[in-house]
Write an enzyme that holds these catalytic residues in place. Sequence first.
Site, mmCIF file in Angstrom:
data_model
loop_
_atom_site.group_PDB
_atom_site.id
_atom_site.type_symbol
_atom_site.label_atom_id
_atom_site.label_comp_id
_atom_site.label_asym_id
_atom_site.label_seq_id
_atom_site.Cartn_x
_atom_site.Cartn_y
_atom_site.Cartn_z
ATOM 1 N N VAL A 1 0.842 -1.188 0.000
ATOM 2 C CA VAL A 1 0.000 0.000 0.000
ATOM 3 C C VAL A 1 0.876 1.236 0.000
ATOM 4 O O VAL A 1 2.036 1.209 0.414
ATOM 5 C CB VAL A 1 -0.936 0.013 1.229
ATOM 6 C CG1 VAL A 1 -1.898 -1.162 1.189
ATOM 7 C CG2 VAL A 1 -0.128 -0.013 2.533
ATOM 8 N N CYS A 2 0.319 2.323 -0.488
ATOM 9 C CA CYS A 2 1.052 3.584 -0.491
ATOM 10 C C CYS A 2 1.280 4.050 0.947
ATOM 11 O O CYS A 2 0.441 3.818 1.803
ATOM 12 C CB CYS A 2 0.275 4.640 -1.266
ATOM 13 S SG CYS A 2 0.292 4.359 -3.040
#
Length: 464
Positions: free
Chosen positions: A401-402
């Site tokens: 995930v970012c």
Amino acid sequence: MPITGLILGAVLGAVMQRGRFCVTGMLRDIFTRGTWRPFTALLIVISVHAIGLTALTSAGVITPEYSPFAPAAVIVGAFIFGVSIVLAGGCASGTWYRAGEGLVGSWLALVGYALSAAAMKTGPLSGVNAWLGQFTVNQTTVPATFGLSPWWFVAGLGALTAYLAARFLQEEFTGPRPVALAQPLHRRPLHVYLAAVIIGIIGVIAWPLSAATGRNDGLGITTPSKNVANYIVTGDGSFLDWGVLLVLGILGGALVAAKVSGEFRVRVPDARTSSRAVVGGIGMGVGASWAGGCTVGNGMVQTSLFTYQGWVALAFFAVGVGVAAKIWLKPSGRKTATGTYSTDESVDGRAAHPEATTTSVSAPAYAVAPVALKVREQQSAPAGPAEVAPGEYALDTLGAVCPFPLIEAVSAMDELRSGQTLVIDFDCTQATDAIPRWAAEAGHEVTEFRATGDAGWRIKVRKG
């Protein structure tokens, strides 16, 4: 009519998804990248909101109600919320629209968020929520304290926002230009500042539409999320108000936008990311309940009304994000004698994108890490689209995930020599902007940037 909440929410979800609009990332970038460019988009939302809501209030169309400022609850709650949105991988609205992109981690965060908010507001923790909120001061808005018209504050905020936006846009169009994906117009993302203007306008429209149904409020995420949980548990139809339809609309609008743009794919996180999402979601519900709102209710709406609650909450959202970023947002790879950065998740994560598979090397060393990461120089590679030439390194961040794809890319690039290439495979939508922007600003050359399938991308960056 309550159905207007669903319609407006669908538009909001689509705009947020296409604009990659995430307050978590905006606050996080201040600490991890030292830039205020994304945060300026939030100021644009607040400024547009402020103009519209002040005009509607002055005309008697809406009548905002102000709760007494509870500094302890707001400070503690906002800090907890700020820490939690980093763990969850997105703020309240960001989690709703990312769920529409197929991120199972966001679904887990939403469950924790809705249940903990319900427990705090109407469940067994309501006493705890009320206890901290009882310590109030006799202040509501900054204009009221100074006895000034709110238009003075609207003008000041608008001028600051216009200056920052003009400055960053000038830098964007005169400085190095990030490489963009070659794709049809309907698949291209919105500029985050344009998305911010639209979101601000949506927020202005939302208040009178919501008030017409008996809900005297504008955009909001926490109470509607709580009401979703209350309705599922009790079946009481009174919980299905305008706000509930708004958040369901955000989910549906983001889903449609992601499907049309080819950015929808069900992505199941690893165990560590899943556990962080659940813990983060629970913390979001607790923190937002104490603070009186999330990054939408406080960070967009209350700030535009110039309440102490809104601006103090926004400040401590940022403090919480900064602390969490310092603790958790670090590269996960560990350098080995073979020049390999690796985790066991990286091998499993390749099933969804076989094109991104790289050649194995003997005796790889594995290190525990929260993301799928693999960096290795290829001595030989098979012919075909998966070939990685000598001198090229492959970085696998599929499933991360970012902002981890960018964090890992920056760390891996530090290990390369000038002229060597990093081949990055990722499936985080926000990284489609963050990685090429970083490459341009750092003086690296993007030699290839393309989609590898639904919600999957490959970018080749040659070190400058």
